[in-house]
Write a protein that holds these residues in place. Sequence first.
Motif, PDB file in Angstrom:
ATOM      1  N   ASP A 165      -8.091   6.310   4.723  1.00  0.00           N
ATOM      2  CA  ASP A 165      -9.515   6.261   5.028  1.00  0.00           C
ATOM      3  C   ASP A 165     -10.024   4.836   4.797  1.00  0.00           C
ATOM      4  OD1 ASP A 165      -9.825   5.942   2.251  1.00  0.00           O
ATOM      5  OD2 ASP A 165     -10.315   8.056   1.938  1.00  0.00           O
ATOM      6  N   ALA A 166     -11.274   4.585   5.167  1.00  0.00           N
ATOM      7  CA  ALA A 166     -11.807   3.222   5.154  1.00  0.00           C
ATOM      8  C   ALA A 166     -11.741   2.568   3.775  1.00  0.00           C
ATOM      9  CB  ALA A 166     -13.241   3.220   5.688  1.00  0.00           C
ATOM     10  N   PRO A 167     -12.158   3.243   2.697  1.00  0.00           N
ATOM     11  CA  PRO A 167     -12.082   2.576   1.381  1.00  0.00           C
ATOM     12  C   PRO A 167     -10.656   2.228   0.966  1.00  0.00           C
ATOM     13  CG  PRO A 167     -13.597   4.438   1.297  1.00  0.00           C
ATOM     14  CD  PRO A 167     -12.864   4.533   2.604  1.00  0.00           C
ATOM     15  N   ARG A 168      -9.701   3.156   1.208  1.00  0.00           N
ATOM     16  CA  ARG A 168      -8.319   2.879   0.833  1.00  0.00           C
ATOM     17  C   ARG A 168      -7.725   1.780   1.701  1.00  0.00           C
ATOM     18  NH1 ARG A 168      -4.454   7.671   0.698  1.00  0.00           N
ATOM     19  NH2 ARG A 168      -3.205   6.167  -0.454  1.00  0.00           N
ATOM     20  N   LEU A 169      -8.095   1.753   2.982  1.00  0.00           N
ATOM     21  CA  LEU A 169      -7.599   0.701   3.857  1.00  0.00           C
ATOM     22  C   LEU A 169      -8.073  -0.667   3.381  1.00  0.00           C
ATOM     23  CD1 LEU A 169      -6.209  -0.374   6.404  1.00  0.00           C
ATOM     24  CD2 LEU A 169      -8.323   0.141   7.663  1.00  0.00           C
ATOM     25  N   ASP A 170      -9.349  -0.762   3.024  1.00  0.00           N
ATOM     26  CA  ASP A 170      -9.872  -2.053   2.552  1.00  0.00           C
ATOM     27  C   ASP A 170      -9.085  -2.543   1.333  1.00  0.00           C
ATOM     28  OD1 ASP A 170     -11.760  -2.067   4.533  1.00  0.00           O
ATOM     29  OD2 ASP A 170     -13.356  -1.243   3.278  1.00  0.00           O
ATOM     30  N   LEU A 171      -8.815  -1.635   0.389  1.00  0.00           N
ATOM     31  CA  LEU A 171      -8.066  -2.019  -0.809  1.00  0.00           C
ATOM     32  C   LEU A 171      -6.614  -2.370  -0.466  1.00  0.00           C
ATOM     33  CD1 LEU A 171      -9.463   0.645  -3.300  1.00  0.00           C
ATOM     34  CD2 LEU A 171      -9.922  -1.819  -3.320  1.00  0.00           C
ATOM     35  N   ALA A 172      -6.026  -1.626   0.474  1.00  0.00           N
ATOM     36  CA  ALA A 172      -4.651  -1.911   0.878  1.00  0.00           C
ATOM     37  C   ALA A 172      -4.547  -3.280   1.536  1.00  0.00           C
ATOM     38  CB  ALA A 172      -4.154  -0.825   1.824  1.00  0.00           C
ATOM     39  N   LEU A 173      -5.521  -3.633   2.357  1.00  0.00           N
ATOM     40  CA  LEU A 173      -5.503  -4.947   3.000  1.00  0.00           C
ATOM     41  C   LEU A 173      -5.677  -6.063   1.984  1.00  0.00           C
ATOM     42  CD1 LEU A 173      -7.559  -4.184   6.235  1.00  0.00           C
ATOM     43  CD2 LEU A 173      -5.097  -4.567   6.056  1.00  0.00           C
ATOM     44  N   LEU A 174      -6.485  -5.817   0.960  1.00  0.00           N
ATOM     45  CA  LEU A 174      -6.600  -6.804  -0.117  1.00  0.00           C
ATOM     46  C   LEU A 174      -5.263  -6.990  -0.827  1.00  0.00           C
ATOM     47  CD1 LEU A 174     -10.056  -5.886  -1.704  1.00  0.00           C
ATOM     48  CD2 LEU A 174      -9.488  -7.973  -0.443  1.00  0.00           C
ATOM     49  N   ALA A 175      -4.572  -5.882  -1.097  1.00  0.00           N
ATOM     50  CA  ALA A 175      -3.266  -5.967  -1.760  1.00  0.00           C
ATOM     51  C   ALA A 175      -2.257  -6.692  -0.884  1.00  0.00           C
ATOM     52  CB  ALA A 175      -2.764  -4.561  -2.102  1.00  0.00           C
ATOM     53  N   ALA A 176      -2.270  -6.384   0.419  1.00  0.00           N
ATOM     54  CA  ALA A 176      -1.362  -7.064   1.337  1.00  0.00           C
ATOM     55  C   ALA A 176      -1.702  -8.547   1.434  1.00  0.00           C
ATOM     56  CB  ALA A 176      -1.425  -6.418   2.717  1.00  0.00           C
ATOM     57  N   GLY A 177      -2.997  -8.862   1.412  1.00  0.00           N
ATOM     58  CA  GLY A 177      -3.414 -10.252   1.464  1.00  0.00           C
ATOM     59  C   GLY A 177      -2.932 -11.034   0.255  1.00  0.00           C
ATOM     60  N   HIS A 178      -2.998 -10.416  -0.926  1.00  0.00           N
ATOM     61  CA  HIS A 178      -2.521 -11.083  -2.140  1.00  0.00           C
ATOM     62  C   HIS A 178      -1.026 -11.342  -2.047  1.00  0.00           C
ATOM     63  CE1 HIS A 178      -2.747 -11.217  -6.840  1.00  0.00           C
ATOM     64  NE2 HIS A 178      -2.224 -12.313  -6.322  1.00  0.00           N
ATOM     65  N   LEU A 179      -0.267 -10.334  -1.610  1.00  0.00           N
ATOM     66  CA  LEU A 179       1.171 -10.505  -1.446  1.00  0.00           C
ATOM     67  C   LEU A 179       1.460 -11.609  -0.430  1.00  0.00           C
ATOM     68  CD1 LEU A 179       4.117  -9.608  -1.898  1.00  0.00           C
ATOM     69  CD2 LEU A 179       3.754  -7.860  -0.131  1.00  0.00           C
ATOM     70  N   GLY A 180       0.699 -11.629   0.669  1.00  0.00           N
ATOM     71  CA  GLY A 180       0.919 -12.650   1.687  1.00  0.00           C
ATOM     72  C   GLY A 180       0.640 -14.048   1.188  1.00  0.00           C
ATOM     73  N   ARG A 181      -0.406 -14.212   0.390  1.00  0.00           N
ATOM     74  CA  ARG A 181      -0.723 -15.541  -0.142  1.00  0.00           C
ATOM     75  C   ARG A 181       0.360 -16.022  -1.111  1.00  0.00           C
ATOM     76  NH1 ARG A 181      -5.901 -13.330   0.208  1.00  0.00           N
ATOM     77  NH2 ARG A 181      -5.829 -12.536  -1.930  1.00  0.00           N
TER      78      ARG A 181
END
Length: 347
Positions: free
Chosen positions: A121-137
């Motif tokens: 859902d939208a809230p979990r997706l937002d948090l997942a993208l933040l986690a993926a962004g941290h891993l990517g950085r």
Amino acid sequence: MENGHLAVRRLRYLPAVGSPYGVEVLDFAALRAMDPQRRRTLPQRPDFHVLALVGSGTGGHEADFRAHGLREGSVVWIRPGTVHRWSDVETVDGPLVLFRPAFLPGFTAAEAAAPVCWELDAPRLDLALLAAGHLGREHRAVAVTPARASGELLSHLLAALLLRVLPAGTGAGPGEADGDGRGAGGTAPSGGRHAEVFRAYRTAVEEHFADWHHVTDYARALGHDVRTLTRATRAVTGEGAKALLDQRVLLEAKRILAHTDVPVAGCARRLGFADAGNFTTFFRRQTGIPPGAWRESAEAGREGARAGREGAGAGALPGGPGSRAPAWPGAQSAFSAPAVARARLGR
């Protein structure tokens, strides 16, 4: 693989420059850029994990004879050995994480209970993208400044991402459980004795399913009794040890029948059956139809899908009504980097 069958490319994990730890991060925009010939739409079989998040757009993916629609919030987890193809990701954006099977061995139990594709859902997706962004950085920092490299940090960030995206019912992750000792979805947690036994059993099945067709063979090799293997498998996956073994043999049979011209008798030999009759009996019991009829049905389905794609052209599916603003703006600038220019997903 000939006579009209689509060849299945075997994709080996070859670390990109700056990715020495068995994990790397890119995105769908990079995938499209490195694959102008659209080979991503053909069957491929990687020997590594691919975890993808759809931050925006719509499209499609196929894995082991199942088609999955992709939209904002979709998660795709391609396991090593899965025959899959990115049937339509022309407007899809979001991160893709590649990692070796041994990079996070503690997630084997949770991974087994997760489907290939599910929705956040939208809230979990937002948090997942933040986690993926941290891993990517952190991944980019390793590529630019190797002195900052930390395999432990990358593994913890990947574990955090997986915990964030795993669907309910797959357990809470290694060593995690809710108050009654069960996993997040009511299943046994993926840590503990059951998970340890299951991981050993599942590894043995992957190595020997073409030779050992009885759970007693695995119990003897692993030093457990059949009941122990059955309890552990049911605690993690919801099905017994024999069912898991039969499904693994069946899946490989379907892969051979669908993607090669090996005759039914040859398929039986590859999978360790004494003769084609025994194999046909097994296949019919699992699917309701003999292997020859299943192959014909699979070929007809492929021809129909090919005709549909040719008639529709290469255009992308339009976005559905009520969609949020794109959750993954600027994904290409966020994850595309020379270090991943040799990524295997589309080559």
